[in-house]
Scaffold this active site. Structure first.
Site, mmCIF file in Angstrom:
data_model
loop_
_atom_site.group_PDB
_atom_site.id
_atom_site.type_symbol
_atom_site.label_atom_id
_atom_site.label_comp_id
_atom_site.label_asym_id
_atom_site.label_seq_id
_atom_site.Cartn_x
_atom_site.Cartn_y
_atom_site.Cartn_z
ATOM 1 N N HIS A 192 0.580 -1.258 -0.092
ATOM 2 C CA HIS A 192 -0.053 -0.004 0.018
ATOM 3 C C HIS A 192 0.946 1.241 0.125
ATOM 4 C CE1 HIS A 192 -3.700 -2.524 1.867
ATOM 5 N NE2 HIS A 192 -3.475 -2.733 0.511
ATOM 6 N N ALA A 218 -4.984 -10.822 17.060
ATOM 7 C CA ALA A 218 -5.596 -10.532 18.216
ATOM 8 C C ALA A 218 -7.050 -10.992 18.288
ATOM 9 C CB ALA A 218 -5.448 -9.039 18.705
HETATM 10 P P1 NAD Z 1 -6.930 -3.898 10.141
HETATM 11 O O1 NAD Z 1 -6.985 -2.560 11.016
HETATM 12 O O2 NAD Z 1 -8.059 -4.291 9.174
HETATM 13 O O3 NAD Z 1 -6.687 -5.192 11.032
HETATM 14 C C1 NAD Z 1 -5.940 -5.091 12.057
HETATM 15 C C2 NAD Z 1 -6.152 -6.454 12.892
HETATM 16 O O4 NAD Z 1 -4.783 -6.608 13.720
HETATM 17 C C3 NAD Z 1 -7.243 -6.831 13.614
HETATM 18 O O5 NAD Z 1 -7.869 -8.107 13.113
HETATM 19 C C4 NAD Z 1 -6.933 -6.699 14.930
HETATM 20 O O6 NAD Z 1 -7.725 -7.814 15.919
HETATM 21 C C5 NAD Z 1 -5.594 -7.240 14.900
HETATM 22 N N1 NAD Z 1 -4.662 -6.728 15.856
HETATM 23 C C6 NAD Z 1 -4.882 -5.477 16.687
HETATM 24 N N2 NAD Z 1 -3.642 -5.386 17.769
HETATM 25 C C7 NAD Z 1 -2.979 -6.536 17.654
HETATM 26 C C8 NAD Z 1 -1.595 -6.772 18.275
HETATM 27 N N3 NAD Z 1 -1.439 -6.196 19.045
HETATM 28 N N4 NAD Z 1 -1.266 -8.005 17.790
HETATM 29 C C9 NAD Z 1 -1.743 -8.755 16.750
HETATM 30 N N5 NAD Z 1 -2.816 -8.446 16.040
HETATM 31 C C10 NAD Z 1 -3.589 -7.211 16.589
HETATM 32 O O7 NAD Z 1 -5.644 -3.749 9.278
HETATM 33 P P2 NAD Z 1 -5.038 -4.520 7.995
HETATM 34 O O8 NAD Z 1 -5.932 -5.754 7.769
HETATM 35 O O9 NAD Z 1 -3.820 -3.959 7.857
HETATM 36 O O10 NAD Z 1 -6.192 -3.732 6.994
HETATM 37 C C11 NAD Z 1 -6.478 -2.174 7.099
HETATM 38 C C12 NAD Z 1 -5.687 -1.336 6.017
HETATM 39 O O11 NAD Z 1 -5.279 -0.023 6.664
HETATM 40 C C13 NAD Z 1 -4.418 -1.584 5.549
HETATM 41 O O12 NAD Z 1 -4.581 -1.754 4.152
HETATM 42 C C14 NAD Z 1 -3.322 -0.566 5.846
HETATM 43 O O13 NAD Z 1 -2.419 -0.064 4.685
HETATM 44 C C15 NAD Z 1 -3.910 0.365 6.487
HETATM 45 N N6 NAD Z 1 -3.472 0.857 7.846
HETATM 46 C C16 NAD Z 1 -2.100 0.878 7.750
HETATM 47 C C17 NAD Z 1 -1.570 1.270 9.198
HETATM 48 C C18 NAD Z 1 0.115 1.348 9.232
HETATM 49 O O14 NAD Z 1 0.700 1.530 8.478
HETATM 50 N N7 NAD Z 1 0.383 0.877 10.424
HETATM 51 C C19 NAD Z 1 -2.447 1.639 10.397
HETATM 52 C C20 NAD Z 1 -3.836 1.654 10.137
HETATM 53 C C21 NAD Z 1 -4.288 1.061 8.852
#
Ligand code: NAD
Ligand code: ZN
Length: 252
Positions: free
Chosen positions: A117, A217
């Protein structure tokens, strides 16, 4: 114990591939979209970070970044990111494909990072193509929004991340699919596995014969096809997994 089963599988891996989502960065203080404490409880990311909304009102996007940006820029890799860098160094995984745009895998020392992304750390001017770091643009958010391009004065400074409604970077997707086809182990971490086509990568790997390990999680749609599901925080589970995989390998 399941974590030992997963460690034994990983210790044998020679062409493993990891796919990470927002969950792996949650313990670095970057909120996820979905799941507990997810951003979707505060904003609608499809409105804020969709290309149509951005083109219609770039100031609204940067107003949200004024709040969220500082946390993004000061975030540091957590033990989960470091553990993945260690798995690559030990030769168990060949790359990390990530849905994240935060740059924390690179900061942790992962060498082959496939950014599905794009990257939120750099910003592109849609008028002249000029690039700046997000840190530089972030400094101009005290001025009237939206921030202007320093080169051409353009009003559409867009992070180099893929927004909703934009195409995925073709080369990154192809690279990830090729590694998925060739993978012996597929490790999926912190992804809700509902954003396509990234969520297809582990499906392709499993179909081609990779053993699937899911660390998350909460439950995911792929739990039922996984060899092992490890439920919990990746910053706690991954270091343990890597430690056990290293000792499993030495006892062979
Ligand atoms: P998502 O937000 O849809 O899902 C996150 C998942 O991680 C959830 O299922 C949640 O239960 C789990 N989770 C939360 N905390 C956790 C932990 N400490 N350990 C393990 N699991 C944990 O994220 P996604 O599937 O990446 O899709 C969302 C989209 O949002 C992506 O396309 C991404 O590009 C973007 N995004 C990126 C960031 C970043 O760059 N850090 C942050 C938010 C969203
Ligand atoms: Zn410009």
């Amino acid at each position: 114990m399941t974590v030992e089963v997963a460690a034994a599988i990983l210790s044998q891996a020679r062409a493993g591939l990891a796919l990470t989502g927002a969950g792996i960065s949650a313990e670095s203080g970057i909120p996820t979209f979905r799941g507990e404490g997810g951003l979707w409880t505060k904003y609608d990311p499809v409105k804020v970070a969709s290309i149509d909304a951005f083109m219609a009102d770039p100031a609204a996007y940067w107003a949200v970044s004024r709040d969220r940006g500082p946390a993004l820029l000061t975030a540091e890799p957590n033990p989960g990111h470091l553990a993945l860098a260690g798995l690559e160094a030990a030769g168990h995984i060949v790359a990390v494909a990530t849905q994240n745009t935060d740059g924390l895998h690179q900061a942790a020392g992962s060498r082959r990072v496939i950014e599905l992304h794009g990257s939120g750390r750099s910003v592109v001017c849609l008028d002249c193509g000029g690039r700046e770091t997000r840190a530089e643009v972030q400094k101009r958010l005290a001025e009237p929004l939206p921030p202007r391009c320093l080169t051409c004065g353009g009003r559409f400074l867009k992070p180099a991340a893929v927004f909703f409604g934009e195409p995925m970077p073709v080369e990154a997707m192809e690279e990830a699919y090729a590694l998925a086809e060739a993978a012996d182990v597929m490790l999926v971490i912190g992804s809700s596995l509902v954003v396509y086509p990234a969520a297809d990568i582990p499906v392709v790997a499993a179909r081609a014969g990779a053993k699937l390990i899911v660390v998350n999680a909460e439950a995911t749609p792929l739990d039922r096809v996984a060899k092992v599901v490890l439920r919990g925080r990746s910053g706690e589970i991954l270091p343990e997994l890597v430690r056990l995989a290293a000792s499993a390998q030495h006892s062979h």
